[in-house]
Every structure is written in C-alpha cells, then in structure tokens.
Design a protein around this motif. Structure first.
Motif, mmCIF file in Angstrom:
data_model
loop_
_atom_site.group_PDB
_atom_site.id
_atom_site.type_symbol
_atom_site.label_atom_id
_atom_site.label_comp_id
_atom_site.label_asym_id
_atom_site.label_seq_id
_atom_site.Cartn_x
_atom_site.Cartn_y
_atom_site.Cartn_z
ATOM 1 N N ASN A 140 1.161 -1.367 -0.159
ATOM 2 C CA ASN A 140 -0.654 -0.065 0.152
ATOM 3 C C ASN A 140 0.724 0.793 0.295
ATOM 4 O O ASN A 140 2.057 1.096 0.451
ATOM 5 N N SER A 141 0.312 2.389 0.152
ATOM 6 C CA SER A 141 0.832 3.549 -0.650
ATOM 7 C C SER A 141 1.479 4.332 0.748
ATOM 8 O O SER A 141 0.820 3.987 1.470
ATOM 9 N N GLY A 142 2.290 4.992 0.715
ATOM 10 C CA GLY A 142 2.682 5.339 2.865
ATOM 11 C C GLY A 142 2.304 6.706 1.774
ATOM 12 O O GLY A 142 2.036 7.509 3.298
ATOM 13 N N MET A 143 1.337 7.337 1.342
ATOM 14 C CA MET A 143 0.940 8.588 1.322
ATOM 15 C C MET A 143 -0.316 8.878 2.298
ATOM 16 O O MET A 143 -0.671 7.955 2.898
ATOM 17 N N GLN A 144 0.097 9.978 2.776
ATOM 18 C CA GLN A 144 -0.815 10.643 4.348
ATOM 19 C C GLN A 144 -2.381 11.032 3.793
ATOM 20 O O GLN A 144 -3.143 10.865 4.737
ATOM 21 N N PHE A 145 -2.519 11.961 2.691
ATOM 22 C CA PHE A 145 -2.953 11.781 2.242
ATOM 23 C C PHE A 145 -3.993 12.088 0.653
ATOM 24 O O PHE A 145 -3.217 11.505 -0.220
ATOM 25 N N ILE A 146 -5.012 11.261 1.162
ATOM 26 C CA ILE A 146 -5.536 10.097 -0.220
ATOM 27 C C ILE A 146 -6.874 10.753 -1.063
ATOM 28 O O ILE A 146 -7.636 11.699 0.345
ATOM 29 N N ASN A 147 -6.780 11.547 -1.961
ATOM 30 C CA ASN A 147 -8.053 12.060 -2.312
ATOM 31 C C ASN A 147 -8.582 11.194 -2.882
ATOM 32 O O ASN A 147 -8.728 10.608 -3.791
ATOM 33 N N PRO A 148 -10.281 10.684 -2.244
ATOM 34 C CA PRO A 148 -11.075 10.244 -2.874
ATOM 35 C C PRO A 148 -11.556 10.541 -4.376
ATOM 36 O O PRO A 148 -12.076 9.389 -5.184
ATOM 37 N N ASP A 149 -11.541 11.938 -4.156
ATOM 38 C CA ASP A 149 -12.744 12.018 -5.840
ATOM 39 C C ASP A 149 -11.220 11.589 -6.954
ATOM 40 O O ASP A 149 -12.217 12.117 -8.078
ATOM 41 N N MET A 150 -9.620 10.970 -6.731
ATOM 42 C CA MET A 150 -8.925 10.564 -7.040
ATOM 43 C C MET A 150 -9.411 9.407 -7.739
ATOM 44 O O MET A 150 -9.153 8.791 -9.011
ATOM 45 N N GLN A 151 -9.977 8.361 -6.952
ATOM 46 C CA GLN A 151 -10.592 6.695 -7.534
ATOM 47 C C GLN A 151 -8.489 6.017 -8.140
ATOM 48 O O GLN A 151 -8.871 5.540 -8.489
ATOM 49 N N GLU A 152 -7.972 6.459 -7.246
ATOM 50 C CA GLU A 152 -6.221 5.883 -7.850
ATOM 51 C C GLU A 152 -6.032 4.955 -7.500
ATOM 52 O O GLU A 152 -6.407 4.347 -6.088
ATOM 53 N N GLN A 153 -6.008 3.757 -7.303
ATOM 54 C CA GLN A 153 -4.977 2.666 -6.756
ATOM 55 C C GLN A 153 -3.742 2.903 -6.358
ATOM 56 O O GLN A 153 -2.385 3.427 -7.090
ATOM 57 N N LEU A 154 -3.799 3.129 -4.931
ATOM 58 C CA LEU A 154 -2.022 3.522 -3.777
ATOM 59 C C LEU A 154 -2.085 2.331 -3.708
ATOM 60 O O LEU A 154 -1.541 2.063 -2.812
ATOM 61 N N SER A 155 -1.129 1.742 -4.486
ATOM 62 C CA SER A 155 -0.130 0.427 -4.384
ATOM 63 C C SER A 155 0.476 -0.079 -5.449
ATOM 64 O O SER A 155 0.350 0.175 -6.333
ATOM 65 N N SER A 156 1.873 -0.324 -5.037
ATOM 66 C CA SER A 156 2.614 -0.881 -5.990
ATOM 67 C C SER A 156 3.234 -2.398 -5.554
ATOM 68 O O SER A 156 2.954 -2.478 -4.743
ATOM 69 N N VAL A 157 4.455 -2.230 -7.047
ATOM 70 C CA VAL A 157 4.721 -3.964 -6.626
ATOM 71 C C VAL A 157 6.078 -4.068 -6.281
ATOM 72 O O VAL A 157 7.073 -3.024 -6.822
ATOM 73 N N GLU A 158 6.551 -4.743 -5.334
ATOM 74 C CA GLU A 158 7.780 -5.202 -4.693
ATOM 75 C C GLU A 158 8.196 -6.157 -4.891
ATOM 76 O O GLU A 158 7.019 -7.116 -4.618
ATOM 77 N N VAL A 159 9.563 -6.308 -4.401
ATOM 78 C CA VAL A 159 9.945 -7.845 -5.093
ATOM 79 C C VAL A 159 9.833 -8.361 -3.419
ATOM 80 O O VAL A 159 10.087 -7.319 -2.192
ATOM 81 N N ASP A 160 8.795 -8.767 -2.767
ATOM 82 C CA ASP A 160 9.429 -9.811 -1.841
ATOM 83 C C ASP A 160 10.100 -10.789 -1.784
ATOM 84 O O ASP A 160 10.143 -12.329 -1.815
ATOM 85 N N ALA A 161 10.951 -10.356 -0.147
ATOM 86 C CA ALA A 161 12.324 -10.886 -0.177
ATOM 87 C C ALA A 161 12.238 -12.587 0.688
ATOM 88 O O ALA A 161 12.595 -13.372 0.080
ATOM 89 N N GLU A 162 10.922 -12.331 1.110
ATOM 90 C CA GLU A 162 10.958 -13.398 1.794
ATOM 91 C C GLU A 162 10.557 -14.281 0.995
ATOM 92 O O GLU A 162 10.857 -15.742 1.405
#
Length: 113
Positions: free
Chosen positions: A67-89
């Motif tokens: 999930n995004s670490g953004m503190q402020f999320i504008n619900p009107d933007m309807q953005e997908q606020l996540s990203s893909v990372e390598v799962d080191a585990e």
C-alpha cells in the motif's frame, strides 16, 4: 545465433494451467534451447513444476503488493495507491525449498564461482 531460452507460461495465464504445454516444450527442445517456465512460479509450486516439467531454469517475480505510504488520499481521484515490490521473504523461501531438495540454483552458482 538465435535465442538461448524462451520464457513462457505455456500459453496460459500461469504455469500451473500451462503445465501440459510446458512439458511438451521441454521435451521437444531436448536441451537445444532452454524452456523457462514463468508466471506464477512461487515457493509453493517450484518443486512440483521442476518434477513435472523437467525444466532446468525458472523465472519468478516473487512480487507482492504494498500500500502507498501517502498520508493524504483524495477519494475523488479514485486512484489505485499500491505498488509492486519484490518479496524478499518469498525469494528466501524459494531458495530454501530448492536447497532442501538438493537443487543448485543461480544464487548458489554465483557464490560457487
């Protein structure tokens, strides 16, 4: 000349569904070209894929969504606020599964040289 390996899921969304095609490709290739199964390769299925397909190389993104670490999320933007990372585990789990089965893998090969 030409390519040395083909990365494929067996013409299906994931390697589990494409297993029959992967098996046929590996057999047909007969060590002339590397068939590298990819798309859905995880610690939970890599040994099964190895045993069933007899492929010698595999591709995994070992990814996870964060999930995004953004503190402020504008619900009107309807953005997908996540990203893909390598799962080191997951990478570590894959390595452990292969090592426990006695399978040499690229991480070991790099350290052995």
């Amino acid at each position: 000349a030409g390519c040395q390996r083909i990365l494929t899921s067996g013409q299906k969304p994931g390697v589990d569904e494409g297993l029959t095609t992967l098996i046929n490709l590996v057999q047909t290739a007969n060590d002339r070209i590397i068939i590298m199964p990819g798309s859905g390769v995880r610690s939970s299925n890599i040994l099964w894929l190895l045993e069933q397909s007899e492929a010698t190389e595999f591709h995994t993104t070992a990814r996870t969504m964060v999930n995004s670490g953004m503190q402020f999320i504008n619900p009107d933007m309807q953005e997908q606020l996540s990203s893909v990372e390598v799962d080191a585990e997951e990478v570590q789990r894959i390595s452990q599964v292969l090592k426990a089965a006695g399978v040499r893998h690229s991480q070991e090969n790099e350290n052995a040289e």
